[in-house]
Design a protein around this motif. Structure first.
Motif, short mmCIF file in Angstrom:
data_model
loop_
_atom_site.label_atom_id
_atom_site.label_comp_id
_atom_site.label_asym_id
_atom_site.label_seq_id
_atom_site.Cartn_x
_atom_site.Cartn_y
_atom_site.Cartn_z
N THR A 1 9.87 86.10 -59.86
CA THR A 1 10.39 85.63 -61.26
C THR A 1 9.09 86.35 -62.41
N ALA A 2 8.05 85.81 -62.03
CA ALA A 2 6.90 86.20 -62.81
C ALA A 2 6.65 87.85 -63.15
N LEU B 1 12.83 81.22 -67.60
CA LEU B 1 12.68 82.73 -67.64
C LEU B 1 13.84 83.32 -67.01
N ILE B 2 14.43 82.69 -66.06
CA ILE B 2 15.81 83.40 -65.76
C ILE B 2 16.77 83.29 -66.89
N ASN C 1 24.02 86.94 -71.42
CA ASN C 1 24.54 85.80 -71.10
C ASN C 1 23.39 85.15 -70.52
N PRO C 2 23.16 83.79 -71.11
CA PRO C 2 21.98 82.89 -70.83
C PRO C 2 22.28 81.92 -69.64
N SER C 3 23.26 82.47 -68.81
CA SER C 3 23.45 81.45 -67.39
C SER C 3 22.57 81.73 -66.47
N PHE C 4 22.48 80.71 -65.52
CA PHE C 4 21.64 80.95 -64.46
C PHE C 4 22.33 81.94 -63.47
N ASP D 1 17.33 80.25 -57.46
CA ASP D 1 16.88 80.14 -58.78
C ASP D 1 15.77 80.95 -59.14
N GLY D 2 14.78 80.58 -59.83
CA GLY D 2 13.79 81.21 -60.28
C GLY D 2 12.56 80.57 -59.94
#
Length: 457
Positions: free
Chosen positions: A73-74, A326-327, A337-340, A365-366
């Motif tokens: 993720t980072a 961040l995800i 789209n800001p969904s997981f 997940d992130g």
């Protein structure tokens, strides 16, 4: 003579490579043949800094990662958003100002800043935001607000917790959810003596408690249970008798919490608020239409620390909230789209485009809190090697904690899961990149895994 020297040097390198490979093989066999590993799974991969394989044991096997998931993720966030990326929180008003009276509503909105009100950053603490907001209200000429204080938390979607997170985790500080408006890292602290609540870091608005704590043992074995938008919280487990301890939980409604604190700040500053505190999500819960942020009457734009500083704390202190934020940000920025689900899909696409086999990166997940993440040690090494070649690597590398054994690595711990991933220069100067993940080991596994990593030194 030069040819002879070159052959001798190459022979020496091959000897040492074979030597360390054999040592790693022996240590891995010892681990997997132990009684505690009878039903465990291990994925282990070591390369040199150029990506040449040194040793692997089921390097392609996907296992639950715990917090080493954060390395993916980072890196993706740094490359996609840029190390100078910032989140923004704005304040504005609807209606008009006449004689100091705002005939309308005061609004606060955010692009999901996970650091708003955090204690980690100099110049960005709660009192810093308070000062700038109150100054902006006063400069605008407002001395009285006839309407409401609206917290516009609509930047992300309504799902604040990734699917697959264990219920035991959600109410504790490391299980804090992601909101369109976050506040104080969506965390609160309770100071408890035995089973008695002594004080809170700040009062939780409208929350009632069920207390099933028992005074026993010598350490904190308590669990907090809260849920998004819930007005009931439960704490159970044990805490030592006769000793005041601090237990940290996740705030069930951070946007409302911010609004209540701002209401208090306004009153302390002599600015009267006639109406009430309302969040847009609450309006939707009540079947009402959310209120649009008034873009023409903005009185404050407050920027977060830059992403490089956020990534530092994300990796150094393993802040799960930052990973999930961040995800959602990646989903919103790259897919609209800001969904997981959208953000996770982008994260997988990102790493597949860098040459990692998609079957080895089944992200859930992130942050790694979900036991439904399945990632291989080889994939983690490939991500670390990719990062090493990028312009933002120094920022990335700086976030990795330096462990007691001198290694620069991210660790992960979850029930029956232990993982390590990072970089190391041995005593002879050889540089390694490695990942080791073990699942279902009966015991912490830390001592056994440290023995393996010590060989790299």
């Amino acid at each position: 003579m030069k040819k002879t020297l070159a052959v001798l040097t190459l022979s020496t390198q091959i000897f040492f490579a074979q030597n360390i490979t054999q040592k790693l093989e022996n240590a891995t066999k010892d681990l997997m043949n132990s009684s505690a590993a009878v039903s465990s799974n291990l994925s282990f991969y070591v390369s040199d800094e150029n990506g040449n394989l040194i040793y692997e044991f089921q390097g392609n096997k996907g296992l639950s990662t715990a917090s080493t998931q954060k390395i993916f993720t980072a890196a993706a966030a740094l490359e996609t958003l840029g190390k100078d990326f910032t989140y923004k929180t704005t304040s504005g008003y609807s209606g008009n100002i006449s004689g100091g009276n705002l005939n309308g509503n005061l609004f606060i909105s955010s692009t999901g800043d996970p650091t708003l009100g955090s204690w980690r950053y100099n110049g960005y603490k709660p009192e810093n935001f308070k000062k700038k907001l109150i100054e902006a209200v006063k400069i605008s000429g407002i001395t009285k607000i006839s309407g409401d204080l609206i917290i516009d938390d609509s930047y992300f979607d309504h799902q604040t917790i990734p699917g697959g997170w264990p219920w035991d985790d959600l109410g504790n500080y490391y299980g804090a959810g992601v909101w369109g408006v976050n506040w104080r890292e969506n965390q609160f602290d309770i100071h408890i003596n035995g089973t008695d609540f002594k004080s809170f870091s700040y009062p939780l608005e409208g929350v009632k408690w069920l207390n099933d704590l028992k005074a026993a043992g010598n350490s904190d074995q308590s669990l907090i249970f809260t849920a998004p938008h819930s007005d009931v919280a439960l704490i159970n487990g044990t805490l030592p008798a006769g000793k005041t301890m601090t237990v940290s939980g996740s705030t069930p409604n951070p946007p409302l919490q911010l609004g209540i604190e701002v209401q208090k700040w306004l009153k302390e500053s002599g600015i009267e608020l006639s109406g009430k505190v309302i969040t847009n999500s609450q309006l939707e819960i009540e079947g009402k239409k959310p209120l649009d942020f008034p873009k023409n009457n903005i009185i404050l734009t407050y920027e977060s620390p830059t992403l490089d500083k956020i990534i530092y704390w994300f990796l150094r202190k393993s802040v799960n909230l930052y990973g999930e934020n961040l995800i959602k940000t990646l989903g919103k920025e790259k897919k609209g789209n800001p969904s997981f689900k959208s953000g996770i899909a982008y994260l997988k696409e990102f790493w597949k485009s860098k040459g990692i086999n998609g079957n080895m990166i089944n992200f859930a997940d992130g942050s790694g809190l979900s036991p439904q993440n399945y990632v291989s040690a080889k994939a983690e090494v490939q991500a670390l090697l990719y990062a090493k070649k990028q312009s933002w690597f120094e920022t990335y590398y700086d976030g990795f904690p330096t462990q007691e054994n001198g290694m620069k690595m991210k660790s992960g711990t979850m029930r029956d899961t232990k993982s390590y991933a990072g970089y190391h220069a041995s005593k002879d100067g050889k540089k390694y990149v490695y990942s080791i993940i073990i699942n279902n080991y009966q015991g912490s596994g830390s001592t056994q895994l440290q023995k393996i990593l010590t060989i790299l030194k």
